[in-house]
Write a protein that holds these residues in place. Structure first.
Motif, PDB file in Angstrom:
ATOM      1  N   LEU A   4      52.287  29.722  39.600  1.00  0.00           N
ATOM      2  CA  LEU A   4      51.182  29.615  40.556  1.00  0.00           C
ATOM      3  C   LEU A   4      50.872  30.984  41.178  1.00  0.00           C
ATOM      4  N   LEU A   5      51.931  31.702  41.560  1.00  0.00           N
ATOM      5  CA  LEU A   5      51.739  33.047  42.129  1.00  0.00           C
ATOM      6  C   LEU A   5      50.993  33.941  41.134  1.00  0.00           C
ATOM      7  N   ARG A   6      51.453  33.897  39.867  1.00  0.00           N
ATOM      8  CA  ARG A   6      50.850  34.748  38.857  1.00  0.00           C
ATOM      9  C   ARG A   6      49.383  34.374  38.630  1.00  0.00           C
ATOM     10  N   GLU A   7      49.104  33.072  38.672  1.00  0.00           N
ATOM     11  CA  GLU A   7      47.729  32.616  38.499  1.00  0.00           C
ATOM     12  C   GLU A   7      46.851  33.105  39.659  1.00  0.00           C
ATOM     13  N   ALA A   8      47.403  33.018  40.877  1.00  0.00           N
ATOM     14  CA  ALA A   8      46.662  33.475  42.064  1.00  0.00           C
ATOM     15  C   ALA A   8      46.349  34.961  41.941  1.00  0.00           C
ATOM     16  N   VAL A   9      47.346  35.740  41.546  1.00  0.00           N
ATOM     17  CA  VAL A   9      47.150  37.183  41.383  1.00  0.00           C
ATOM     18  C   VAL A   9      46.077  37.451  40.324  1.00  0.00           C
ATOM     19  N   GLY A  10      46.147  36.707  39.221  1.00  0.00           N
ATOM     20  CA  GLY A  10      45.182  36.888  38.140  1.00  0.00           C
ATOM     21  C   GLY A  10      43.753  36.646  38.585  1.00  0.00           C
ATOM     22  N   ARG A  44      41.750  25.155  55.657  1.00  0.00           N
ATOM     23  CA  ARG A  44      40.364  24.706  55.628  1.00  0.00           C
ATOM     24  C   ARG A  44      39.487  25.633  54.808  1.00  0.00           C
ATOM     25  N   MET A  45      39.291  26.849  55.289  1.00  0.00           N
ATOM     26  CA  MET A  45      38.399  27.774  54.581  1.00  0.00           C
ATOM     27  C   MET A  45      39.214  28.557  53.560  1.00  0.00           C
ATOM     28  N   THR A  46      39.751  27.856  52.575  1.00  0.00           N
ATOM     29  CA  THR A  46      40.649  28.492  51.628  1.00  0.00           C
ATOM     30  C   THR A  46      39.978  28.715  50.278  1.00  0.00           C
ATOM     31  N   THR A  47      40.444  29.734  49.590  1.00  0.00           N
ATOM     32  CA  THR A  47      40.007  29.987  48.222  1.00  0.00           C
ATOM     33  C   THR A  47      40.981  29.305  47.257  1.00  0.00           C
ATOM     34  N   ALA A  48      40.584  29.213  45.990  1.00  0.00           N
ATOM     35  CA  ALA A  48      41.474  28.613  44.982  1.00  0.00           C
ATOM     36  C   ALA A  48      42.758  29.422  44.864  1.00  0.00           C
ATOM     37  N   SER A  49      42.642  30.761  44.923  1.00  0.00           N
ATOM     38  CA  SER A  49      43.840  31.592  44.775  1.00  0.00           C
ATOM     39  C   SER A  49      44.781  31.402  45.962  1.00  0.00           C
ATOM     40  N   PHE A  50      44.229  31.291  47.168  1.00  0.00           N
ATOM     41  CA  PHE A  50      45.082  31.064  48.332  1.00  0.00           C
ATOM     42  C   PHE A  50      45.740  29.685  48.265  1.00  0.00           C
ATOM     43  N   ASP A  51      45.005  28.687  47.786  1.00  0.00           N
ATOM     44  CA  ASP A  51      45.599  27.349  47.635  1.00  0.00           C
ATOM     45  C   ASP A  51      46.803  27.397  46.686  1.00  0.00           C
ATOM     46  N   LEU A  52      46.705  28.209  45.629  1.00  0.00           N
ATOM     47  CA  LEU A  52      47.835  28.360  44.702  1.00  0.00           C
ATOM     48  C   LEU A  52      49.029  29.001  45.404  1.00  0.00           C
ATOM     49  N   LEU A  53      48.761  30.040  46.199  1.00  0.00           N
ATOM     50  CA  LEU A  53      49.837  30.692  46.963  1.00  0.00           C
ATOM     51  C   LEU A  53      50.530  29.687  47.870  1.00  0.00           C
ATOM     52  N   ARG A  54      49.694  28.905  48.568  1.00  0.00           N
ATOM     53  CA  ARG A  54      50.237  27.941  49.525  1.00  0.00           C
ATOM     54  C   ARG A  54      51.074  26.874  48.803  1.00  0.00           C
ATOM     55  N   GLU A  55      50.602  26.459  47.634  1.00  0.00           N
ATOM     56  CA  GLU A  55      51.340  25.470  46.856  1.00  0.00           C
ATOM     57  C   GLU A  55      52.685  26.051  46.392  1.00  0.00           C
ATOM     58  N   ALA A  56      52.650  27.312  45.955  1.00  0.00           N
ATOM     59  CA  ALA A  56      53.887  27.973  45.506  1.00  0.00           C
ATOM     60  C   ALA A  56      54.888  28.033  46.656  1.00  0.00           C
TER      61      ALA A  56
END
Lengths: 263, 263
Positions: A205-211, B197-209
């Protein structure tokens, strides 16, 4: 679909800026609006599916029902200055910048009273929305006029989740959301190629976010890191917590210098 | 399904340790092995679906076809010392630790020559595999005997992706994969509640990780941060890159003290 003014036919929409995000805007809206693109950097405006968009001058697009300014935040002041005298009464003007306090102030100051203004921040980019914008989020900040609800309606019909918020609250949250994502991406990219083989789900997930963000253009980084008035604060908090953590590990190592118990 | 020795009936398997990961092992293997659980900390061993596992002493499980040691890396030396004289010839012994150099050395040194040994690192945990282990990865390190391929076969039948690697190469990559995930999680958790709330897809991935690892028990953190011989190096690289980035931002600010151009 329409933005109030003339709900019968497809409303005309002028898109200023055909960079990576402008192209995404064009591809998303081309079937719903009578689209004209203005970008002096392009001889022709080609969509990902190969279709060509009509092109026009700034004066051409300024006369249309809706004008979307898809230019870097740092260029918005100059654009609004040039655009202002060309705009027709009743036109709806929108920006798409990653920060909102500064663009809202610029648009309020420079655009004529006879246009409506809605500031927007689509919380996605060409990377994260490469399969379409559906399910992504967009923030709307009311600036001038009564068109916010009809903008929200159009965006919801495109499958977007609409969040209405003031510019200050937006920038405060975006400073964390985008500021932290980009900070972490930069640190990880700096560490060199990331492992791909013995990875955990969380690391994937981290790697995907970075990408998703590592190839964002400098103009987006400028908006997130410099133009957002709260970004310095978030960065400082991040680095301060990293320092605390490092001190904690250093203290641990001093207490127990045998880092590897098998050594 | 079986691990060679007696492929006709369900082989017997002793699981030592019924902590969060031990329970996941039990739930995953209970239908494929004749399972006995040994954990003095539990009066009964209940699976998530409510079924009770047979329980036994260390001497009971040491006699079985397969023994899985699901205990913290820091307790492996003590366990192997106690277990060694109880093990039957031909038994297959496995560990599940998040590092491999140290556990492999411990098992090689302390377990009798008449048992086979395969070291494993399941690259998932109760959080990431809460919907099942299928699609997750597991690393196998051959230690002693010829049972690695049959272990791999059983794990593949469970839907796992099997990676065979030596302990050193594992620990080097895990230091980045798990070390970086936990470092970033700690910094982000330290920053307080993350925006939702005002999150991007990449931030959602970080948060999930972060959500997947933030509640990992201290024993897992110990394995990742202390027992892995390469973790200090990865941490230092992370902090060094954070420092470089910070210096870069500080220099930017000195050059252009007007952080917010609208101010």
């Amino acid at each position: 679909m329409g933005i109030d003014k003339q709900d019968t036919a497809r409303p005309s929409l002028g898109l200023i800026g055909f960079g990576a995000f402008g192209r995404l805007v064009a591809a998303t809206l081309v079937d719903h609006f009578d689209l004209t693109v203005c970008d002096p950097g392009y001889v022709q405006a080609t969509l990902p599916d190969g279709r060509l968009c009509r092109m026009g001058t700034l004066a051409d697009v300024a006369r249309l029902d809706v004008v979307v300014m898809a230019v870097p935040v740092a260029r918005l002041h100059h654009l609004c200055t040039t655009l202002a005298p060309l705009l027709s009464p009743g036109t709806l003007v929108l920006d798409v910048g990653s920060v909102k306090v500064e663009p809202v102030a610029i648009m309020q100051e420079l655009l004529p009273d006879h246009v409506d203004i809605v500031a927007t921040h689509p919380l996605f980019g060409p990377q994260s929305a490469k399969d379409g914008v559906e399910g992504h989020k967009v923030v709307l900040c009311p600036v001038r006029g009564q068109r916010l609800r009809s903008v929200a309606r159009v965006l919801r019909r495109l499958g977007l989740k609409v969040i209405v918020e003031c510019a200050e609250a937006h920038d405060r949250e975006a400073a964390m959301v985008q500021g932290l994502t980009h900070l972490i991406a930069k640190v990880l990219v700096g560490l060199g190629p990331l492992p791909e083989r013995m990875t955990t789900a969380s690391f994937d997930l981290l790697r995907e976010a970075v990408g998703m963000v590592k190839d964002d253009p400098p103009t987006v980084l400028h908006a997130i890191e410099v133009a957002n008035p709260y970004s310095a604060e978030v960065r400082e908090a991040f680095f301060a917590h990293a320092d605390t953590l490092r001190a904690h590990f250093d203290a641990d190592r001093e207490r127990n210098p045998k880092e590897n118990p098998t050594a």
